[in-house]
Design a protein around this motif. Structure first.
Motif, PDB file in Angstrom:
ATOM      1  N   GLU A  21      35.126  58.385  38.262  1.00  0.00           N
ATOM      2  CA  GLU A  21      36.377  57.885  38.839  1.00  0.00           C
ATOM      3  C   GLU A  21      36.096  57.009  40.058  1.00  0.00           C
ATOM      4  OE1 GLU A  21      36.985  61.148  36.234  1.00  0.00           O
ATOM      5  OE2 GLU A  21      35.779  61.116  38.082  1.00  0.00           O
ATOM      6  N   GLU A  22      35.146  57.424  40.894  1.00  0.00           N
ATOM      7  CA  GLU A  22      34.780  56.618  42.053  1.00  0.00           C
ATOM      8  C   GLU A  22      34.064  55.341  41.625  1.00  0.00           C
ATOM      9  OE1 GLU A  22      32.902  58.593  45.318  1.00  0.00           O
ATOM     10  OE2 GLU A  22      34.149  60.370  45.094  1.00  0.00           O
ATOM     11  N   ALA A  23      33.352  55.392  40.496  1.00  0.00           N
ATOM     12  CA  ALA A  23      32.707  54.184  39.968  1.00  0.00           C
ATOM     13  C   ALA A  23      33.754  53.140  39.618  1.00  0.00           C
ATOM     14  CB  ALA A  23      31.878  54.530  38.735  1.00  0.00           C
ATOM     15  N   ARG A  24      34.821  53.571  38.962  1.00  0.00           N
ATOM     16  CA  ARG A  24      35.888  52.633  38.605  1.00  0.00           C
ATOM     17  C   ARG A  24      36.593  52.090  39.842  1.00  0.00           C
ATOM     18  NH1 ARG A  24      35.856  56.146  34.082  1.00  0.00           N
ATOM     19  NH2 ARG A  24      37.190  57.724  35.074  1.00  0.00           N
ATOM     20  N   GLU A  25      36.739  52.921  40.855  1.00  0.00           N
ATOM     21  CA  GLU A  25      37.362  52.466  42.102  1.00  0.00           C
ATOM     22  C   GLU A  25      36.447  51.484  42.824  1.00  0.00           C
ATOM     23  OE1 GLU A  25      39.868  51.624  45.028  1.00  0.00           O
ATOM     24  OE2 GLU A  25      40.341  52.711  43.174  1.00  0.00           O
ATOM     25  N   ARG A  26      35.141  51.733  42.776  1.00  0.00           N
ATOM     26  CA  ARG A  26      34.194  50.794  43.393  1.00  0.00           C
ATOM     27  C   ARG A  26      34.304  49.424  42.725  1.00  0.00           C
ATOM     28  NH1 ARG A  26      29.445  48.156  43.369  1.00  0.00           N
ATOM     29  NH2 ARG A  26      28.462  48.082  45.432  1.00  0.00           N
ATOM     30  N   ILE A  27      34.413  49.424  41.413  1.00  0.00           N
ATOM     31  CA  ILE A  27      34.528  48.170  40.676  1.00  0.00           C
ATOM     32  C   ILE A  27      35.778  47.414  41.102  1.00  0.00           C
ATOM     33  CG2 ILE A  27      35.055  47.259  38.372  1.00  0.00           C
ATOM     34  CD1 ILE A  27      32.980  49.301  37.300  1.00  0.00           C
ATOM     35  N   ARG A  28      36.881  48.113  41.328  1.00  0.00           N
ATOM     36  CA  ARG A  28      38.104  47.450  41.808  1.00  0.00           C
ATOM     37  C   ARG A  28      37.896  46.849  43.194  1.00  0.00           C
ATOM     38  NH1 ARG A  28      43.095  48.170  39.582  1.00  0.00           N
ATOM     39  NH2 ARG A  28      44.069  48.062  41.633  1.00  0.00           N
ATOM     40  N   ARG A  29      37.114  47.531  44.031  1.00  0.00           N
ATOM     41  CA  ARG A  29      36.891  47.031  45.395  1.00  0.00           C
ATOM     42  C   ARG A  29      35.993  45.807  45.421  1.00  0.00           C
ATOM     43  NH1 ARG A  29      35.685  52.406  46.560  1.00  0.00           N
ATOM     44  NH2 ARG A  29      33.544  51.821  47.069  1.00  0.00           N
ATOM     45  N   ILE A  30      35.011  45.755  44.513  1.00  0.00           N
ATOM     46  CA  ILE A  30      34.068  44.632  44.556  1.00  0.00           C
ATOM     47  C   ILE A  30      34.541  43.433  43.745  1.00  0.00           C
ATOM     48  CG2 ILE A  30      32.080  46.129  44.931  1.00  0.00           C
ATOM     49  CD1 ILE A  30      31.363  45.406  41.921  1.00  0.00           C
ATOM     50  N   ALA A  31      35.555  43.605  42.903  1.00  0.00           N
ATOM     51  CA  ALA A  31      36.042  42.496  42.081  1.00  0.00           C
ATOM     52  C   ALA A  31      36.371  41.256  42.917  1.00  0.00           C
ATOM     53  CB  ALA A  31      37.238  42.930  41.251  1.00  0.00           C
ATOM     54  N   PRO A  32      37.090  41.407  44.048  1.00  0.00           N
ATOM     55  CA  PRO A  32      37.377  40.216  44.859  1.00  0.00           C
ATOM     56  C   PRO A  32      36.123  39.536  45.399  1.00  0.00           C
ATOM     57  CG  PRO A  32      38.843  42.023  45.436  1.00  0.00           C
ATOM     58  CD  PRO A  32      37.786  42.595  44.545  1.00  0.00           C
ATOM     59  N   LEU A  33      35.117  40.320  45.757  1.00  0.00           N
ATOM     60  CA  LEU A  33      33.878  39.736  46.281  1.00  0.00           C
ATOM     61  C   LEU A  33      33.147  38.956  45.199  1.00  0.00           C
ATOM     62  CD1 LEU A  33      32.627  42.794  48.378  1.00  0.00           C
ATOM     63  CD2 LEU A  33      33.852  40.777  49.204  1.00  0.00           C
ATOM     64  N   ASN A  34      33.134  39.486  43.987  1.00  0.00           N
ATOM     65  CA  ASN A  34      32.510  38.764  42.880  1.00  0.00           C
ATOM     66  C   ASN A  34      33.247  37.474  42.578  1.00  0.00           C
ATOM     67  OD1 ASN A  34      30.128  39.975  41.896  1.00  0.00           O
ATOM     68  ND2 ASN A  34      31.300  41.692  41.114  1.00  0.00           N
ATOM     69  N   ALA A  35      34.579  37.505  42.646  1.00  0.00           N
ATOM     70  CA  ALA A  35      35.367  36.304  42.374  1.00  0.00           C
ATOM     71  C   ALA A  35      35.029  35.196  43.360  1.00  0.00           C
ATOM     72  CB  ALA A  35      36.853  36.637  42.427  1.00  0.00           C
ATOM     73  N   ARG A  36      34.772  35.557  44.611  1.00  0.00           N
ATOM     74  CA  ARG A  36      34.487  34.559  45.641  1.00  0.00           C
ATOM     75  C   ARG A  36      33.137  33.879  45.458  1.00  0.00           C
ATOM     76  NH1 ARG A  36      36.868  38.457  50.406  1.00  0.00           N
ATOM     77  NH2 ARG A  36      39.076  37.953  50.060  1.00  0.00           N
ATOM     78  N   ARG A  37      32.291  34.433  44.570  1.00  0.00           N
ATOM     79  CA  ARG A  37      31.016  33.775  44.265  1.00  0.00           C
ATOM     80  C   ARG A  37      31.227  32.529  43.417  1.00  0.00           C
ATOM     81  NH1 ARG A  37      27.759  37.751  40.986  1.00  0.00           N
ATOM     82  NH2 ARG A  37      26.215  36.075  41.043  1.00  0.00           N
ATOM     83  N   HIS A  38      32.411  32.385  42.831  1.00  0.00           N
ATOM     84  CA  HIS A  38      32.695  31.264  41.928  1.00  0.00           C
ATOM     85  C   HIS A  38      33.719  30.343  42.591  1.00  0.00           C
ATOM     86  CE1 HIS A  38      30.661  33.394  38.597  1.00  0.00           C
ATOM     87  NE2 HIS A  38      31.155  34.466  39.179  1.00  0.00           N
ATOM     88  N   GLU A  39      33.225  29.273  43.194  1.00  0.00           N
ATOM     89  CA  GLU A  39      34.078  28.414  44.007  1.00  0.00           C
ATOM     90  C   GLU A  39      35.193  27.749  43.205  1.00  0.00           C
ATOM     91  OE1 GLU A  39      31.583  25.652  45.979  1.00  0.00           O
ATOM     92  OE2 GLU A  39      30.525  27.164  47.180  1.00  0.00           O
ATOM     93  N   ASP A  40      34.970  27.527  41.921  1.00  0.00           N
ATOM     94  CA  ASP A  40      35.973  26.833  41.111  1.00  0.00           C
ATOM     95  C   ASP A  40      36.985  27.785  40.485  1.00  0.00           C
ATOM     96  OD1 ASP A  40      33.873  27.866  39.618  1.00  0.00           O
ATOM     97  OD2 ASP A  40      34.145  26.440  37.988  1.00  0.00           O
ATOM     98  N   PHE A  41      36.838  29.088  40.715  1.00  0.00           N
ATOM     99  CA  PHE A  41      37.778  30.052  40.171  1.00  0.00           C
ATOM    100  C   PHE A  41      38.948  30.255  41.134  1.00  0.00           C
ATOM    101  CE2 PHE A  41      35.182  32.688  36.922  1.00  0.00           C
ATOM    102  CZ  PHE A  41      34.753  31.516  36.329  1.00  0.00           C
ATOM    103  N   LYS A  42      40.086  30.614  40.569  1.00  0.00           N
ATOM    104  CA  LYS A  42      41.267  30.899  41.391  1.00  0.00           C
ATOM    105  C   LYS A  42      41.930  32.172  40.866  1.00  0.00           C
ATOM    106  CE  LYS A  42      42.307  26.185  42.910  1.00  0.00           C
ATOM    107  NZ  LYS A  42      40.975  25.680  42.532  1.00  0.00           N
ATOM    108  N   THR A  43      41.710  33.249  41.570  1.00  0.00           N
ATOM    109  CA  THR A  43      42.333  34.532  41.221  1.00  0.00           C
ATOM    110  C   THR A  43      43.035  35.070  42.467  1.00  0.00           C
ATOM    111  OG1 THR A  43      40.346  35.779  41.829  1.00  0.00           O
ATOM    112  CG2 THR A  43      40.536  35.043  39.533  1.00  0.00           C
ATOM    113  N   PRO A  44      44.066  35.884  42.301  1.00  0.00           N
ATOM    114  CA  PRO A  44      44.760  36.445  43.475  1.00  0.00           C
ATOM    115  C   PRO A  44      43.835  37.183  44.422  1.00  0.00           C
ATOM    116  CG  PRO A  44      46.038  36.827  41.491  1.00  0.00           C
ATOM    117  CD  PRO A  44      44.734  36.262  41.039  1.00  0.00           C
ATOM    118  N   CYS A  45      42.861  37.917  43.857  1.00  0.00           N
ATOM    119  CA  CYS A  45      41.990  38.731  44.709  1.00  0.00           C
ATOM    120  C   CYS A  45      41.120  37.899  45.637  1.00  0.00           C
ATOM    121  CB  CYS A  45      41.129  39.659  43.853  1.00  0.00           C
ATOM    122  SG  CYS A  45      39.942  38.803  42.796  1.00  0.00           S
TER     123      CYS A  45
END
Length: 210
Positions: A144-168
């Motif tokens: 359960e904490e693994a899934r919560e960790r994934i939710r927390r890091i999703a925004p950080l991973n998105a920011r690695r892609h400069e051409d992507f646009k997601t709410p997070c």
């Protein structure tokens, strides 16, 4: 009382679930161990899924330079997207596949999130052998904490892609969005390795990646 996080205890539980597991101190030791595993497995072909920690070891450059290994690299900068995807498809049947892990639980379970599936699909099935690398920052107490960790890091991973646009990317919080650029489309957990020993998990005492 909550059990303290322990890489060694986690490795023991991974072994009981059929994984080969190792604990190393840092990137150099991880690279040395992977070189030994590559020599042991003698793959004729290899591929990988995007992982900052894996890249930092230098093992991917060594595999790419090896005259004895067909290396499928679907992450070459500037390569056409369709060509990248075709190479990644070939990599799904390579003898050896390497990638990272988004979270590892003290129960001995492995957890990922992926956009396309090219990183998680070969871990589940295809390549004869898989090597996974995870820093100590990926270790959590429960699935359960693994899934919560994934939710927390999703925004950080998105920011690695400069051409992507997601709410997070703007809010810093996962919104379970419907964006065309959504990175967390596919969630995968592995709770036991079958066949036994196919997947080797290297746990590193240093932190690595997101």
């Amino acid at each position: 009382m909550e059990e303290p996080l322990s890489l060694q205890k986690c490795a023991e539980r991974l072994e009981r679930r059929g994984f080969r597991s190792f604990v190393v101190s840092g990137l150099k030791e991880a690279a040395d161990l992977m070189r030994g595993l590559v020599r042991e497995l003698s793959p004729a072909s290899a591929s990988y899924g995007d992982s900052m920690t894996l890249k930092a070891t230098g093992i991917l450059d060594e595999l790419n330079a090896s005259p004895d290994i067909q290396f499928y690299d679907g992450f070459v900068p500037g390569m056409d997207r369709e060509e990248k995807w075709e190479i990644r498809r070939r990599g799904m049947t390579a003898d050896l596949f390497l990638t990272g892990i988004n979270a590892v639980s003290m129960k001995g379970t492995l957890h990922w999130v992926d956009m396309v599936g090219n990183r998680v699909a070969p871990v589940a099935f295809g390549p004869r052998n898989v090597i996974l690398l995870a820093g100590a920052n990926k270790l959590v107490a429960t699935p359960e904490e693994a899934r919560e960790r994934i939710r927390r890091i999703a925004p950080l991973n998105a920011r690695r892609h400069e051409d992507f646009k997601t709410p997070c990317m703007y809010t810093g919080t996962c919104a379970d969005c419907n964006s065309p650029d959504r990175l967390c489309n596919i969630h995968m957990s592995i709770v036991k390795c079958f066949p036994k020993g196919r997947i080797a998990v290297i746990l590193m005492e240093e932190s690595g990646g997101l």
